[in-house]
Enzyme design. Structure first.
Site, PDB file in Angstrom:
ATOM      1  N   ASN A   5       0.875  -1.179   0.000  1.00  0.00           N
ATOM      2  CA  ASN A   5       0.000   0.000   0.000  1.00  0.00           C
ATOM      3  C   ASN A   5       0.907   1.223   0.000  1.00  0.00           C
ATOM      4  OD1 ASN A   5      -1.766   2.071   0.488  1.00  0.00           O
ATOM      5  ND2 ASN A   5      -2.410   1.375   2.517  1.00  0.00           N
ATOM      6  N   TRP A   6       1.045   1.805  -1.172  1.00  0.00           N
ATOM      7  CA  TRP A   6       1.998   2.912  -1.332  1.00  0.00           C
ATOM      8  C   TRP A   6       1.524   4.206  -0.663  1.00  0.00           C
ATOM      9  CZ3 TRP A   6       4.042   2.727  -7.111  1.00  0.00           C
ATOM     10  CH2 TRP A   6       5.018   1.718  -7.208  1.00  0.00           C
ATOM     11  N   LYS A   7       0.258   4.240  -0.258  1.00  0.00           N
ATOM     12  CA  LYS A   7      -0.286   5.481   0.322  1.00  0.00           C
ATOM     13  C   LYS A   7       0.130   6.659  -0.570  1.00  0.00           C
ATOM     14  CE  LYS A   7      -0.174   3.238   4.810  1.00  0.00           C
ATOM     15  NZ  LYS A   7      -0.139   3.347   6.252  1.00  0.00           N
ATOM     16  N   HIS A  92      -9.564   1.150   5.004  1.00  0.00           N
ATOM     17  CA  HIS A  92      -8.281   1.366   5.677  1.00  0.00           C
ATOM     18  C   HIS A  92      -8.477   2.329   6.853  1.00  0.00           C
ATOM     19  CE1 HIS A  92      -4.155   2.554   6.467  1.00  0.00           C
ATOM     20  NE2 HIS A  92      -3.797   1.462   5.824  1.00  0.00           N
ATOM     21  N   GLU A 160      -5.168  -4.775  10.616  1.00  0.00           N
ATOM     22  CA  GLU A 160      -4.180  -3.716  10.824  1.00  0.00           C
ATOM     23  C   GLU A 160      -4.501  -2.962  12.119  1.00  0.00           C
ATOM     24  OE1 GLU A 160      -2.147  -2.521   6.899  1.00  0.00           O
ATOM     25  OE2 GLU A 160      -3.917  -1.283   7.103  1.00  0.00           O
ATOM     26  N   GLY A 166       2.676   2.546  10.832  1.00  0.00           N
ATOM     27  CA  GLY A 166       3.572   3.675  10.586  1.00  0.00           C
ATOM     28  C   GLY A 166       4.707   3.809  11.581  1.00  0.00           C
ATOM     29  N   SER A 208       3.614  -1.799  10.449  1.00  0.00           N
ATOM     30  CA  SER A 208       5.075  -1.821  10.648  1.00  0.00           C
ATOM     31  C   SER A 208       5.720  -3.158  10.311  1.00  0.00           C
ATOM     32  CB  SER A 208       5.419  -1.380  12.072  1.00  0.00           C
ATOM     33  OG  SER A 208       4.931  -0.065  12.281  1.00  0.00           O
ATOM     34  N   GLY A 229       2.873  -0.906   4.374  1.00  0.00           N
ATOM     35  CA  GLY A 229       2.857   0.521   4.045  1.00  0.00           C
ATOM     36  C   GLY A 229       4.244   1.015   3.688  1.00  0.00           C
TER      37      GLY A 229
HETATM   38  P1  13P Z   1       3.006   0.665   7.729  1.00  0.00           P
HETATM   39  O1  13P Z   1       3.564  -0.595   7.106  1.00  0.00           O
HETATM   40  O2  13P Z   1       3.702   1.887   7.253  1.00  0.00           O
HETATM   41  O3  13P Z   1       2.914   0.542   9.204  1.00  0.00           O
HETATM   42  O4  13P Z   1       1.513   0.806   7.191  1.00  0.00           O
HETATM   43  C1  13P Z   1       0.654  -0.259   7.331  1.00  0.00           C
HETATM   44  C2  13P Z   1      -0.557   0.050   6.551  1.00  0.00           C
HETATM   45  O5  13P Z   1      -1.324   0.917   6.927  1.00  0.00           O
HETATM   46  C3  13P Z   1      -0.768  -0.681   5.296  1.00  0.00           C
HETATM   47  O6  13P Z   1      -2.044  -0.494   4.800  1.00  0.00           O
END
Ligand code: 13P
Length: 247
Positions: A5-7, A92, A160, A166, A208, A229
């Site tokens: 998930n590249w956000k 999400h 999640e 994060g 994470s 993420g």
């Molecule tokens: P992180 O891997 O940055 O913690 O994010 C997880 C996430 O929200 C994936 O959708």
């Protein structure tokens, strides 16, 4: 399977294409694990073009509940399908925090499945509570999202926990706790969808996941893969995580 998930981490078409090309070229190194990528809307097309004909799937981070018509700024499941998208991330926590309700999430799920996309439903507690009441939050999210939904297409559940997102590998959930939660989620899924549906719904963990904890979480966590993420925006980290999930 590992879903990136590249956000908003990857921002430009050139960077997205470079990543996709590199991932495709190195696919043999993680053979046995499925790689899925969810770029932001403007980057879906360039990535999908690059990955056409490969086994790597391209998806969207969100979709509209509307199928068509006068909905400014919305992107429908069909429009996404037309450009090569095969899955959508739904519910999400970052979108729930931005105001998406359980009802909206259910409508998105229906829209995605109805259009033949695989839906990745995200659930997870805000915090772990000593009395275990966070399990009720997870159960409610699943029941509300799936109420009346017939999973015609493929459904994936991504667990999640918000408190673990994060951060760094050391702050992620531990394997033992994850295993317990994955068992709980399967139980709730069986209540919501029936016993036999459960074996068809992969459960992913997100929060994470990094190369440092992927292998242990995979070994101990009782999940089918990860929703990643920040570490998915770095090609080397993403490939390391994929390698940890090889069969
Ligand atoms: P992180 O891997 O940055 O913690 O994010 C997880 C996430 O929200 C994936 O959708």
């Amino acid at each position: 399977m590992v879903v990136g998930n590249w956000k908003m981490y990857v921002e430009a078409p050139d960077a997205a294409k470079k990543f996709a090309t590199s991932l495709r070229k190195k696919a043999r190194s993680f053979a046995g694990a499925e790689a899925w990528l969810a770029p932001a809307f403007p980057l879906i097309s360039p990535v999908a073009v690059d990955l056409k004909g490969s086994a790597i799937k391209v998806g969207a981070q969100a979709i509209s509940v509307h199928a068509e018509g006068a909905h400014t700024g919305e992107v429908s499941a069909k429009m996404l399908k037309n450009i090569g998208v095969s899955f959508a991330i739904i519910g999400h926590s970052e979108r729930r925090a931005a105001g998406e309700s359980d009802e909206l999430i259910r409508e998105q799920l229906t829209a995605a499945l109805g259009a033949g996309l695989t839906a990745i439903l995200c659930v997870g507690e805000d915090e772990r509570l000593p009395d275990g009441s966070h399990f009720a939050q997870i159960a409610n999210q699943i029941h509300r999202a799936l109420q009346g939904v017939v999973p015609m297409g493929r459904l994936v559940v991504a667990y999640e926990p918000v408190w673990a997102i994060g951060k760094q590998a050391a702050d992620a959930m531990q394997g033992e706790d994850l295993e317990e939660t994955a068992i709980f989620i399967r139980k709730i899924l069986s209540e919501a969808l029936g016993r036999d549906a459960v074996s068809r719904v992969p459960i992913l963990y997100g929060g994470s996941v990094e190369p440092a904890n992927a292998q242990t979480l995979m070994k101990e966590g009782g999940v089918n893969g990860f929703l990643v993420g920040h570490a998915s925006a770095d090609i080397d980290s993403f490939i390391e995580i994929l390698k940890a999930c090889k069969k």
